[in-house]
Design a protein around this motif. Structure first.
Motif, PDB file in Angstrom:
ATOM      1  N   LYS A 262     -31.973 -38.263  21.400  1.00 42.94           N
ATOM      2  CA  LYS A 262     -32.155 -39.698  21.188  1.00 42.94           C
ATOM      3  C   LYS A 262     -32.399 -40.405  22.507  1.00 42.94           C
ATOM      4  O   LYS A 262     -33.241 -41.309  22.612  1.00 42.94           O
ATOM      5  N   GLU A 263     -31.657 -39.991  23.545  1.00 38.08           N
ATOM      6  CA  GLU A 263     -31.849 -40.587  24.880  1.00 38.08           C
ATOM      7  C   GLU A 263     -33.248 -40.306  25.412  1.00 38.08           C
ATOM      8  O   GLU A 263     -33.835 -41.130  26.117  1.00 38.08           O
ATOM      9  N   ARG A 264     -33.772 -39.137  25.084  1.00 33.66           N
ATOM     10  CA  ARG A 264     -35.113 -38.767  25.528  1.00 33.66           C
ATOM     11  C   ARG A 264     -36.203 -39.356  24.631  1.00 33.66           C
ATOM     12  O   ARG A 264     -37.381 -39.177  24.887  1.00 33.66           O
ATOM     13  N   ASP A 265     -35.777 -40.018  23.569  1.00 38.31           N
ATOM     14  CA  ASP A 265     -36.708 -40.625  22.614  1.00 38.31           C
ATOM     15  C   ASP A 265     -37.652 -39.573  22.024  1.00 38.31           C
ATOM     16  O   ASP A 265     -38.861 -39.781  21.914  1.00 38.31           O
ATOM     17  N   VAL A 266     -37.059 -38.425  21.648  1.00 35.45           N
ATOM     18  CA  VAL A 266     -37.831 -37.323  21.090  1.00 35.45           C
ATOM     19  C   VAL A 266     -37.792 -37.403  19.570  1.00 35.45           C
ATOM     20  O   VAL A 266     -36.717 -37.563  18.977  1.00 35.45           O
TER      21      VAL A 266
ATOM     22  N   GLU B  54     -23.737 -32.727  17.797  1.00 33.56           N
ATOM     23  CA  GLU B  54     -23.784 -34.173  18.039  1.00 33.56           C
ATOM     24  C   GLU B  54     -24.260 -34.469  19.463  1.00 33.56           C
ATOM     25  O   GLU B  54     -24.979 -35.446  19.685  1.00 33.56           O
ATOM     26  N   THR B  55     -23.866 -33.623  20.424  1.00 33.78           N
ATOM     27  CA  THR B  55     -24.324 -33.807  21.813  1.00 33.78           C
ATOM     28  C   THR B  55     -25.827 -33.579  21.915  1.00 33.78           C
ATOM     29  O   THR B  55     -26.539 -34.339  22.585  1.00 33.78           O
ATOM     30  N   ALA B  56     -26.324 -32.540  21.250  1.00 31.98           N
ATOM     31  CA  ALA B  56     -27.771 -32.279  21.243  1.00 31.98           C
ATOM     32  C   ALA B  56     -28.521 -33.449  20.626  1.00 31.98           C
ATOM     33  O   ALA B  56     -29.568 -33.878  21.135  1.00 31.98           O
ATOM     34  N   GLN B  57     -27.972 -34.000  19.542  1.00 25.70           N
ATOM     35  CA  GLN B  57     -28.594 -35.150  18.881  1.00 25.70           C
ATOM     36  C   GLN B  57     -28.634 -36.362  19.820  1.00 25.70           C
ATOM     37  O   GLN B  57     -29.630 -37.087  19.897  1.00 25.70           O
ATOM     38  N   LYS B  58     -27.538 -36.572  20.555  1.00 24.23           N
ATOM     39  CA  LYS B  58     -27.451 -37.706  21.482  1.00 24.23           C
ATOM     40  C   LYS B  58     -28.494 -37.597  22.599  1.00 24.23           C
ATOM     41  O   LYS B  58     -29.165 -38.583  22.934  1.00 24.23           O
ATOM     42  N   ILE B  59     -28.643 -36.395  23.170  1.00 26.62           N
ATOM     43  CA  ILE B  59     -29.591 -36.209  24.273  1.00 26.62           C
ATOM     44  C   ILE B  59     -31.033 -36.383  23.789  1.00 26.62           C
ATOM     45  O   ILE B  59     -31.864 -37.002  24.471  1.00 26.62           O
TER      46      ILE B  59
ATOM     47  N   LYS C 225     -31.219 -28.337  29.008  1.00 26.09           N
ATOM     48  CA  LYS C 225     -31.962 -27.587  27.988  1.00 26.09           C
ATOM     49  C   LYS C 225     -33.247 -28.310  27.595  1.00 26.09           C
ATOM     50  O   LYS C 225     -33.347 -29.538  27.722  1.00 26.09           O
ATOM     51  N   THR C 226     -34.194 -27.551  27.109  1.00 28.85           N
ATOM     52  CA  THR C 226     -35.458 -28.136  26.648  1.00 28.85           C
ATOM     53  C   THR C 226     -35.258 -28.806  25.288  1.00 28.85           C
ATOM     54  O   THR C 226     -34.250 -28.566  24.604  1.00 28.85           O
ATOM     55  N   ASN C 227     -36.227 -29.621  24.917  1.00 30.84           N
ATOM     56  CA  ASN C 227     -36.150 -30.281  23.612  1.00 30.84           C
ATOM     57  C   ASN C 227     -36.114 -29.262  22.479  1.00 30.84           C
ATOM     58  O   ASN C 227     -35.390 -29.437  21.494  1.00 30.84           O
ATOM     59  N   GLU C 228     -36.893 -28.202  22.608  1.00 31.20           N
ATOM     60  CA  GLU C 228     -36.938 -27.175  21.565  1.00 31.20           C
ATOM     61  C   GLU C 228     -35.574 -26.503  21.401  1.00 31.20           C
ATOM     62  O   GLU C 228     -35.125 -26.231  20.274  1.00 31.20           O
ATOM     63  N   GLU C 229     -34.896 -26.245  22.535  1.00 26.09           N
ATOM     64  CA  GLU C 229     -33.570 -25.616  22.475  1.00 26.09           C
ATOM     65  C   GLU C 229     -32.556 -26.555  21.819  1.00 26.09           C
ATOM     66  O   GLU C 229     -31.699 -26.116  21.031  1.00 26.09           O
TER      67      GLU C 229
END
Length: 232
Positions: free
Chosen positions: A36-40, A29-34, A9-13
């Motif tokens: 964070k990994e992308r440093d967004v 929580e999974t969306a939050q983790k990803i 998924k995109t950052n916006e999604e």
């Protein structure tokens, strides 16, 4: 479960998932983790301005989303919350089951005609050991449930500015009545659990508590506005 799908998924999604209450906590929580990994860098949509427009009854109604039993009677000027962990009932049931199990076990051992050589059978011994262990486990499980038994009933008379709290802890019962002008309602967060309470005569009196089911500051925003209304 969500991780592999959400990586596509995109950052916006992902930010939209994180900001929405319609998704499961694990999904947010999974969306939050990803992210964070992308440093967004992102901001969760802040509902506080919307909450400020709501009255006290509607704010309490929103606590139902967190599993709090709330009954708001705006015409009566009354809000009630009721939390009961049913520990007494569960404890009695488990203790009764352990007693029944013990009686059956004693009947099998002492009253039924059992051949003496049967006691030398290792499999039979093992069955009796497991039975006894299960009986003991039921007894202690029932005892623990009984010790945890508690109930908190809170009534808030909004127009009068009065709070009445009835608490039962095991066999002890206490009733407290406060004027909101003389007290201060607070909240405390321990891990994912929030407790709303009043300090009274050196004692902490719990009004209600609940487990957080949101990522971000939505819960704190709700409590901040709600407590500001009570402490006005």
């Amino acid at each position: 479960m969500f991780y592999e799908n959400y990586k596509k998924k995109t950052n916006e999604e992902l930010i939209e998932i994180l900001s929405s209450d319609t998704y499961l906590l694990e999904a947010r929580e999974t969306a939050q983790k990803i992210l964070k990994e992308r440093d967004v860098k992102y901001e969760i949509k802040d509902e506080k301005p919307q909450l400020n427009k709501l009255n006290c009854y509607q704010l309490f109604e929103k606590l139902k989303d967190y599993g709090v039993n709330v009954y708001a009677y705006e015409r009566k000027g009354l809000i009630e919350t009721d939390q009961n962990n049913n520990g007494l009932l569960k404890g009695i049931i488990l203790l009764a089951l352990s007693l029944i199990s013990l009686i059956i076990l004693l009947f099998k051992v002492f009253l039924e005609p059992i051949e003496s050589e049967a006691f030398t059978d290792s499999s039979l011994k093992q069955i009796f050991r497991m039975w006894l262990s299960g009986t003991v486990a039921l007894f202690f499980a029932g005892l623990m449930q009984y010790r945890k038994d508690s109930r908190t009933q809170t009534k808030i008379y909004v127009d009068e500015g009065v709070v009445e709290v009835k608490q039962r802890n095991r066999w002890n019962r206490e009733t407290f009545r406060f004027s909101l002008n003389e007290t201060f309602v607070r909240y405390e967060k321990i891990k994912r659990r929030y407790t709303v309470f009043i300090d009274w005569d050196g004692k902490r009196v719990k009004l209600f508590d609940f487990k957080e089911d949101n990522v971000g500051d939505k819960t704190i925003d709700l409590l901040s506005v709600l407590l500001a209304g009570l402490n006005r």
